[in-house]
Write an enzyme that holds these catalytic residues in place. Structure first.
Site, PDB file in Angstrom:
ATOM      1  N   LYS A   1       0.868  -1.184   0.000  1.00 61.18           N
ATOM      2  CA  LYS A   1       0.000   0.000   0.000  1.00 61.18           C
ATOM      3  C   LYS A   1       0.899   1.227   0.000  1.00 61.18           C
ATOM      4  O   LYS A   1       1.657   1.458   0.946  1.00 61.18           O
ATOM      5  CB  LYS A   1      -0.918  -0.001   1.216  1.00 61.18           C
ATOM      6  CG  LYS A   1      -1.884   1.179   1.251  1.00 61.18           C
ATOM      7  CD  LYS A   1      -2.792   1.080   2.477  1.00 61.18           C
ATOM      8  CE  LYS A   1      -3.770   2.248   2.543  1.00 61.18           C
ATOM      9  NZ  LYS A   1      -4.626   2.158   3.744  1.00 61.18           N
TER      10      LYS A   1
ATOM     11  N   LYS B   1      -2.144  -1.569  -3.688  1.00 57.21           N
ATOM     12  CA  LYS B   1      -2.988  -0.376  -3.686  1.00 57.21           C
ATOM     13  C   LYS B   1      -2.094   0.863  -3.749  1.00 57.21           C
ATOM     14  O   LYS B   1      -1.132   0.954  -2.973  1.00 57.21           O
ATOM     15  CB  LYS B   1      -3.836  -0.345  -2.413  1.00 57.21           C
ATOM     16  CG  LYS B   1      -4.737   0.875  -2.282  1.00 57.21           C
ATOM     17  CD  LYS B   1      -5.510   0.869  -0.963  1.00 57.21           C
ATOM     18  CE  LYS B   1      -6.413   2.101  -0.864  1.00 57.21           C
ATOM     19  NZ  LYS B   1      -7.186   2.124   0.392  1.00 57.21           N
TER      20      LYS B   1
END
Length: 328
Positions: free
Chosen positions: A200, A253
């Site tokens: 992320k 992400k």
């Protein structure tokens, strides 16, 4: 044949829509799509998210209706994000049995069968803390990694008690998967799976989400625990660590600016790799389409194909229900 004409003619297989469908290498499927959904405590009707046209903060009732619609469309999973009425430094509502996500999980567990869709919940603290960071803070204002792991363990068990099938730790704390797996197993929830946000990044594409989840940090940013966009090898290490700690799936992400990361992790991972088509990506396409600058439907489907082509097996997207219908 004259040398002035080509011997190979790949265009033959592009001539008609039927031919293109016949030889298509990559096809996203409705059951590979996961719909992120926001549920907010203390509201009487859904609240539109200004920066994300078509996305709302749901009431418990509207969440049930939207979930049933998504299941009817054929989506594979629902990912819940909660917005509590009260926030404090510990994010106490995150593991409160009466907290907004736990109530929503019970609602949907009663409404949906296990065979209908996969019920997931984000596992983090940023939506629940008064300071907006993903963990507990030290006196100096840094996020305390190990103290935060204890909170994550409690949240995982609370979500499992409420009927979640997959928990999705997104805080990027070191050791979060191992702590959550141990807590779930100790509580008897050995069948609850973990979808780890393994890579992320500290991205500029999260802005609209922070409006939707009301979780913007009140000071500083999250670059101290989210990954540097410049780094790729670090993402491979993070994914390997999470898998070693017991992750059943790993996520990258954002997605579109990190297709190379998706591809590199998918080449080596021994578990399914997911990707999150984040709020900024959604907002850009919606804004451009409103101006007539892009063909909205084509842009949505093309972006999903790119994720799948890069190696993502599951895609979290705010277009999940609509795209599922288009793909069917």
């Amino acid at each position: 044949m004259s040398a002035r004409y080509p011997a190979a003619r790949p265009r033959r297989l592009r001539r008609t829509p039927a031919l293109r469908r016949l030889v298509a290498e990559t096809r996203p499927r409705p059951e590979e799509l996961i719909l992120p959904m926001f549920v907010k405590e203390g509201i009487d009707e859904p609240q539109p998210v200004e920066s994300m046209p078509g996305v709302v903060q749901h009431t418990r009732d509207s969440l049930r209706a939207a979930a049933l619609d998504a299941v009817e469309a054929g989506v594979g999973g629902l990912m819940l994000f909660g917005i509590p009425a009260h926030k404090d430094e510990r994010g106490s509502a995150a593991d409160d049995p009466g907290g907004v996500v736990q109530q929503a999980l019970r609602d949907l567990s009663a409404e949906l069968g296990d065979d209908d869709t996969v019920l997931m919940a984000d596992l983090c603290l940023d939506e629940y803390t008064s300071h907006g960071h993903c963990g507990l803070l030290t006196l100096s204002g840094d996020v305390d990694n190990d103290a935060t792991l204890e909170r994550y363990a409690d949240i995982a068990v609370a979500q499992a008690d409420a009927g979640v099938q997959v928990v999705a730790p997104s805080g990027m704390m070191d050791g979060q998967v191992g702590a959550i797996r141990a807590a779930l197993d100790h509580a008897g929830y050995t069948d609850v799976a973990i979808l780890a946000y393994a890579a992320k990044y500290a991205s500029a594409f999260y802005g609209p989400f922070r409006e939707a989840a009301e979780g913007a940090p009140q000071f500083g940013d999250r670059s101290g625990y989210q990954q540097d966009p410049a780094n790729a090898t670090e993402a491979l290490r993070e994914a390997e660590l999470d898998i070693g700690e017991g992750a059943d799936m790993v996520m990258v992400k954002p997605g579109l600016a990190y297709l190379d990361i998706i591809a590199r992790i998918a080449d080596t991972a021994t578990v399914p790799v997911s990707a999150y088509q984040v709020s900024g990506e959604y907002a850009m396409v919606e804004a451009a389409a409103r101006q007539g600058w892009v063909d909205r439907e084509r842009a949505v489907l093309e972006s999903l194909v790119s994720y799948r082509r890069a190696g993502a097996r599951q895609i979290l997207t705010y277009w999940a229900a609509e795209a599922a219908r288009l793909l069917r």
